[in-house]
Scaffold this motif. Structure first.
Motif, PDB file in Angstrom:
ATOM      1  N   VAL A  53       1.221  -3.321 -27.858  1.00 23.36           N
ATOM      2  CA  VAL A  53       1.355  -4.380 -28.869  1.00 23.36           C
ATOM      3  C   VAL A  53       1.168  -3.790 -30.273  1.00 23.36           C
ATOM      4  N   SER A  54       0.213  -2.860 -30.413  1.00 19.71           N
ATOM      5  CA  SER A  54       0.017  -2.241 -31.738  1.00 19.71           C
ATOM      6  C   SER A  54       1.260  -1.480 -32.162  1.00 19.71           C
ATOM      7  N   LYS A  57       3.772  -3.930 -33.390  1.00 17.71           N
ATOM      8  CA  LYS A  57       3.378  -4.481 -34.697  1.00 17.71           C
ATOM      9  C   LYS A  57       3.572  -3.441 -35.793  1.00 17.71           C
ATOM     10  N   THR A 271       3.638 -10.720 -24.794  1.00 18.73           N
ATOM     11  CA  THR A 271       2.730 -10.538 -25.937  1.00 18.73           C
ATOM     12  C   THR A 271       2.232 -11.876 -26.494  1.00 18.73           C
ATOM     13  N   SER A 273       3.415 -13.400 -28.860  1.00 20.11           N
ATOM     14  CA  SER A 273       3.457 -13.294 -30.319  1.00 20.11           C
ATOM     15  C   SER A 273       4.900 -13.099 -30.786  1.00 20.11           C
ATOM     16  N   ALA A 276       5.014 -10.024 -33.230  1.00 18.85           N
ATOM     17  CA  ALA A 276       5.090  -8.674 -32.645  1.00 18.85           C
ATOM     18  C   ALA A 276       6.445  -8.435 -32.001  1.00 18.85           C
ATOM     19  N   ILE A 352       1.400 -15.490 -34.050  1.00 19.48           N
ATOM     20  CA  ILE A 352       0.487 -14.722 -33.203  1.00 19.48           C
ATOM     21  C   ILE A 352      -0.074 -15.629 -32.112  1.00 19.48           C
TER      22      ILE A 352
END
Ligand code: ASP
Length: 437
Positions: A53-54, A57, A271, A273, A276, A352
């Motif tokens: 996920v990071s 993003k 996710t 989100s 993302a 999010i």
């Protein structure tokens, strides 16, 4: 028969999702024990899922900024930009209003919450305040674009990128140098996005397994009526409303459209989100669905930020559910207020996980329902968040295609090509610098 090489990744993502659900539910049912919990669920799966996920993003801000600058410079004049903006906004609001209406109608027919024993839930809801719409409008203009990027404030980044792109177009030969650089940057950043997409089967597997391992399906039982009503409403929006709109307004084959959005749908689901998921959504509408960058680069980040049809549907069904639990009758005016407020609340909902519950306070407040009612549905929200985020993202793709078609910014050959935009094909033939410009 072996899957064609170009579909292998999508297939792997779907298998990873299913395997994650099966393993997660099994772990939840059998009990993980301290070792499995520490090293597998909160260890390995947590690390892999979070890194994935990071990484997604990480790409959002550079991609949105660069892609939007390139997109704006491809437009012949400011009037076209204004027209695309107006159409996109109008469609985003209209699809959300239709979505809430469907959700309210279905909830009105099913009547979830009648006979529900509110005493059984122990969860509580902190009731954070959602920002008022006026503040959302004021905050759109960044006082510091670098801070906006550092914070990942999407509306501010969009405003700055639009202005910057217009300035590039108006700056003659110097602007041309900058544009060339941005065109190349866009291709390089998309290349990085494709790396991350290759990791998706692992990331998706880790995220889904962990979610289902932590959240058993048995908590759904007392809230089955709410859960199923919302699931049905979301399914109608995804499988009927969007394909119908795409058929009527963009002459799209509904089956092809649904097939093409599988990747962003899987990312959104795992996710929860839409923010993302932006890199994958943008990649899909441009390289798989044939939307030119001039429309996609604007409509997708904007949609991820303000267009949340699935979230608005949840708010509609949740309002009816909470009203039924508390034995409060909603009038026709209340229903209309819910349509209006849920549509506006979706603008103020951050892209999010779980924020839809926060903006639900606005909707409940409008019709005089107790905000504490949110505590009743919090337990099943994660799974519903995953599903509504999928609908949120699908709505962005649909509107982007419709606007592109009406602006002749749509490449039918790309849409018709089943292998278009596949990550596998891109490795053999690097993607063009800008499919749109
Ligand atoms: N998770 C949703 C999204 O990112 C927002 C929400 O409904 O909570 O689109």
């Amino acid at each position: 028969m072996a899957a064609p090489e170009t579909h292998r990744l999508t297939r792997q993502i779907v298998i990873a999702m299913l395997a994650g659900i099966v393993l997660g539910v099994t772990l939840n049912q059998l009990g993980t024990g301290p070792w499995l919990q520490t090293f597998l669920v909160d260890g390995l799966l947590y690390v892999i899922g979070s890194v994935f996920v990071s990484a997604l993003k990480m790409m959002v801000v550079p991609l949105v900024f660069v892609s939007l600058v390139v997109g704006v410079t491809a437009l012949s004049d400011l009037r076209v930009l204004g027209r695309i903006g107006a159409k996109t906004l109008a469609l985003y609001l209209a699809t959300t209003a239709v979505a809430v209406t469907i959700a309210l109608t279905l909830a009105g027919l099913v009547g979830p919450g009648h006979g529900f024993d509110a005493g059984k839930t122990e969860a509580s809801f902190g009731g954070k305040e959602a920002p008022p719409l006026t503040q959302v409008l004021i905050d759109m203009v960044p006082t510091n674009p670098v801070a906006a990027m550092a914070e990942g404030d999407m509306l501010q980044i969009i405003v700055f990128a639009l202005l910057f792109g217009v300035a590039v177009t108006m700056s003659g030969a110097r602007g041309k140098h900058v544009l060339n650089l941005f065109n190349d940057l866009d291709a390089v950043i998309m290349h990085m996005v494709e790396w991350i997409m290759r990791l998706a089967p692992y990331g998706v597997f880790a995220l889904i397994t962990r979610t289902f391992a932590s959240q058993g399906l048995d908590i759904l039982l007392p809230l089955a009526a709410y859960f199923l009503t919302l699931t049905a409403a979301l399914a109608i929006q995804l499988f009927v409303t969007y394909p119908l709109l795409l058929r009527l307004l963009a002459s799209h084959n509904p089956v092809t459209s649904l097939k093409k959005i599988r990747d962003p749908a899987a990312f959104a689901f795992s996710t929860a989100s839409s923010g993302a998921t932006i890199p994958v959504t943008l990649h899909t509408v441009e390289y798989k669905m044939g939307v030119k960058n001039s429309v996609a680069s604007f409509s997708i980040p904007l949609g991820a930020t303000i267009n949340m049809d699935g979230t608005a549907m949840m708010q509609g069904v949740a309002t009816v559910f909470i009203a039924n639990v508390y034995g409060i009758d909603l009038s026709l005016t209340d229903y209309l207020l819910v349509v209006l407020t849920a549509t506006l609340a979706s603008i103020g909902t951050a892209a999010i996980p779980a924020v839809g519950l926060v903006t639900l306070t606005m909707v409940l407040g409008q019709v005089g329902l107790p905000v504490e009612g949110i505590a009743l549905i919090i337990g099943v929200d994660r799974l519903l968040d995953m599903m509504r985020t999928t609908v949120n993202v699908a709505g962005d793709c649909a509107v982007s295609c419709i606007v592109a078609k009406s602006e002749h910014a749509f490449d039918q050959a790309v849409f018709d090509d089943p292998d278009a935009g596949s990550v596998e094909a891109a490795t053999r033939h690097p993607i063009p610098a800008s499919p749109a410009a």
